[in-house]
Design a protein around this motif. Structure first.
Motif, PDB file in Angstrom:
ATOM      1  N   ILE A 100      30.678   7.311  51.296  1.00 31.56           N
ATOM      2  CA  ILE A 100      30.621   5.860  51.048  1.00 31.56           C
ATOM      3  C   ILE A 100      29.711   5.197  52.078  1.00 31.56           C
ATOM      4  CG2 ILE A 100      31.972   3.723  51.025  1.00 31.56           C
ATOM      5  CD1 ILE A 100      34.364   5.408  50.040  1.00 31.56           C
ATOM      6  N   ALA A 101      29.832   5.629  53.329  1.00 29.09           N
ATOM      7  CA  ALA A 101      28.951   5.098  54.376  1.00 29.09           C
ATOM      8  C   ALA A 101      27.491   5.409  54.064  1.00 29.09           C
ATOM      9  CB  ALA A 101      29.346   5.697  55.729  1.00 29.09           C
ATOM     10  N   GLY A 107      24.055  -3.000  61.370  1.00 30.18           N
ATOM     11  CA  GLY A 107      24.353  -2.460  60.043  1.00 30.18           C
ATOM     12  C   GLY A 107      25.394  -1.365  60.096  1.00 30.18           C
ATOM     13  N   ALA A 108      25.225  -0.421  61.019  1.00 31.79           N
ATOM     14  CA  ALA A 108      26.176   0.681  61.140  1.00 31.79           C
ATOM     15  C   ALA A 108      27.537   0.187  61.629  1.00 31.79           C
ATOM     16  CB  ALA A 108      25.637   1.743  62.095  1.00 31.79           C
ATOM     17  N   GLY A 109      27.515  -0.811  62.523  1.00 30.70           N
ATOM     18  CA  GLY A 109      28.776  -1.375  63.002  1.00 30.70           C
ATOM     19  C   GLY A 109      29.599  -1.945  61.872  1.00 30.70           C
ATOM     20  N   LEU A 110      28.922  -2.625  60.949  1.00 32.20           N
ATOM     21  CA  LEU A 110      29.622  -3.190  59.797  1.00 32.20           C
ATOM     22  C   LEU A 110      30.126  -2.097  58.859  1.00 32.20           C
ATOM     23  CD1 LEU A 110      27.258  -6.202  58.965  1.00 32.20           C
ATOM     24  CD2 LEU A 110      29.611  -6.340  59.809  1.00 32.20           C
ATOM     25  N   VAL A 111      29.250  -1.157  58.511  1.00 26.40           N
ATOM     26  CA  VAL A 111      29.608  -0.120  57.544  1.00 26.40           C
ATOM     27  C   VAL A 111      30.730   0.769  58.073  1.00 26.40           C
ATOM     28  CG1 VAL A 111      28.803   1.953  56.348  1.00 26.40           C
ATOM     29  CG2 VAL A 111      27.347  -0.092  56.412  1.00 26.40           C
ATOM     30  N   GLY A 153      32.560   0.354  60.806  1.00 24.68           N
ATOM     31  CA  GLY A 153      33.704  -0.411  61.288  1.00 24.68           C
ATOM     32  C   GLY A 153      34.658  -0.771  60.167  1.00 24.68           C
ATOM     33  N   ILE A 154      34.119  -1.241  59.046  1.00 24.82           N
ATOM     34  CA  ILE A 154      34.965  -1.603  57.901  1.00 24.82           C
ATOM     35  C   ILE A 154      35.661  -0.374  57.322  1.00 24.82           C
ATOM     36  CG2 ILE A 154      34.927  -2.476  55.533  1.00 24.82           C
ATOM     37  CD1 ILE A 154      32.684  -4.412  56.458  1.00 24.82           C
ATOM     38  N   LEU A 155      34.909   0.717  57.154  1.00 26.71           N
ATOM     39  CA  LEU A 155      35.501   1.941  56.617  1.00 26.71           C
ATOM     40  C   LEU A 155      36.584   2.486  57.546  1.00 26.71           C
ATOM     41  CD1 LEU A 155      32.351   3.780  55.220  1.00 26.71           C
ATOM     42  CD2 LEU A 155      34.310   3.007  53.894  1.00 26.71           C
ATOM     43  N   ASN A 156      36.318   2.463  58.829  1.00 27.36           N
ATOM     44  CA  ASN A 156      37.294   2.971  59.788  1.00 27.36           C
ATOM     45  C   ASN A 156      38.563   2.128  59.787  1.00 27.36           C
ATOM     46  OD1 ASN A 156      37.923   4.884  61.942  1.00 27.36           O
ATOM     47  ND2 ASN A 156      37.824   3.118  63.315  1.00 27.36           N
ATOM     48  N   GLN A 157      38.404   0.834  59.596  1.00 23.66           N
ATOM     49  CA  GLN A 157      39.542  -0.079  59.607  1.00 23.66           C
ATOM     50  C   GLN A 157      40.423   0.085  58.376  1.00 23.66           C
ATOM     51  OE1 GLN A 157      40.532  -2.208  62.014  1.00 23.66           O
ATOM     52  NE2 GLN A 157      42.269  -2.900  60.796  1.00 23.66           N
TER      53      GLN A 157
END
Length: 406
Positions: A129-130, A368-372, A374-378
């Motif tokens: 997904i990432a 960009g990576a922080g958002l992608v 970060g959201i998936l990890n959360q």
């Protein structure tokens, strides 16, 4: 029967278009083959219980990347899509279609780079997904700014500093962005279990040096398609790009040999560091400048990777942040140094712009990576359970081992 000038001109035009299409197709195939290099480099580096996963990830990532780039990424970068009729798409011998294939292989390098950093403890589907979002949105956003002039950034560079940001084959656009995205993913995932023992760092030895070496060789050979064929036409092909790629590769090998103290892992990553760094300015530098660029990159990789593995909690399995992220950033800046006519380059480049553009690429990748990730990890989690990590990704995810014990 006489042949008119218009007929001759038309025949020459068709031949030129067909030749350019074939030229770019061969380049796309060479860069596609590099993904086998990414796979075997990772297979040879990870422990045996994660080898199958390394192979599967690279291929699955490519499939997801193709869909993301076809439907979203290419449109974001170039404001073009493929929703016309097949007759319209095939006009001009389908050059634009082959161009998409070529640029897709670049885009798919992003998750292939990330894969090496996050190996051995990442969940499978959340990472796919990432991949979809980084290839569909993050990478093409910066790609379009640099290679298609989106949002007026390049025009502003040119009007303010007299030159645009120069990245001929992607030191920053591809490798830099991929490496800094990988760093964010590595931070979110944390260290592999067993890396810290009795308060000290423990490094896991590569499982298969011949596979690691094979991966490095495949990547090195394919890189000449990556660099030389970035001209995207026969008319633009440059022997200087080939020579500079060669010299930077050699510089990386020799520096890694000396600084890495004969370590085979470092020696086989040395040429890759040099090739990453020379991508940006390979069409501008003098070969001696390329040799120096590659040598600095090779030494930089060995030093940074050693420091990370022994002194920090950043568990970057293949060292993709120093190899692609840092050496890619160095390549963007090196183009601004060794591309200057005063140092034997072709000129027409601004060091200030090269620094600004490189920093921009890093910022886009980090945000960009922080958002992608970060959201998936959360919301879904991106790390394997401790039990699955202990078993290894091969059995935990794919239910099969790379070695048949019978």
């Amino acid at each position: 029967m006489s042949i008119s000038a218009n007929e001759v001109h038309g025949a020459v035009q068709i031949l030129t278009q067909s030749s350019d299409t074939l030229f770019l197709l061969l380049g796309a195939i060479m860069v596609f083959l590099m993904h086998a290099g990414f796979a075997f480099l990772e297979v040879g580096t990870v422990r045996k219980k994660n080898q199958v996963n390394a192979l599967v990830k690279i291929l699955a990532d490519f499939g997801v990347s193709a869909v993301a780039y076809f439907f979203i990424g290419y449109w974001v970068a170039y404001d073009a899509n493929f929703f016309s009729s097949a007759e319209t798409l095939s006009a001009g011998n389908g050059y634009e279609l082959v161009k998409f294939f070529f640029l897709l292989t670049f885009a798919a390098a992003i998750p292939a780079i990330v894969s090496g950093g996050i190996a051995e403890r990442a969940r499978f589907y959340p990472i796919l997904i990432a991949t979809f979002f980084t290839v569909g949105f993050v990478y093409p956003f910066f790609e379009g700014i640099i290679w298609n002039g989106n949002y007026g950034v390049q025009s502003w560079f040119e009007s303010t500093f007299g030159a645009g940001f120069h990245d001929f084959a992607g030191s920053v656009v591809v490798h830099g962005v991929g490496g800094w995205i990988a760093l964010v993913a590595v931070i979110f995932l944390g260290m592999r279990k067993g890396r810290i023992r009795a308060g000290k760092h423990t490094n896991f030895a590569p499982s298969n040096i011949p596979f690691l070496a094979l991966g490095a060789w495949i990547l090195s050979v394919g890189w000449f398609g990556f660099n030389v064929m970035s001209a995207q036409s026969l008319n633009g092909i440059s022997g200087l790009v080939a020579m500079n790629s060669l010299m930077a590769m050699v510089g990386g090998i020799l520096a890694a040999l000396v600084v890495g103290k004969n370590d085979p892992g470092f020696i086989h990553n040395g040429p890759l560091a040099g090739l990453v760094a020379v991508c940006a300015g390979s069409d501008l530098m003098h070969p001696i400048g390329a040799l120096i660029t590659g040598a600095i990159a090779g030494g930089l990789f060995v030093w940074l990777f050693t420091f990370m593995q022994n002194k920090t909690k950043f568990d970057d399995v293949l060292g993709v942040w120093p190899l692609h992220g840092v050496c890619g950033a160095w390549g963007g800046i090196a183009a601004g140094i060794f591309g200057q006519s005063a140092l034997g380059g072709l000129g027409g480049i601004s060091l200030t712009v090269q620094i600004l553009g490189t920093v921009m690429g890093i910022v886009v990748a980090l945000i960009g990576a922080g958002l992608v990730y970060g959201i998936l990890n959360q919301f879904v989690g991106i790390r394997l359970s401790e039990e699955d990590e202990f078993k290894g990704a091969d059995l935990a995810i794919h239910k099969i081992s790379s070695i048949n014990e019978d």
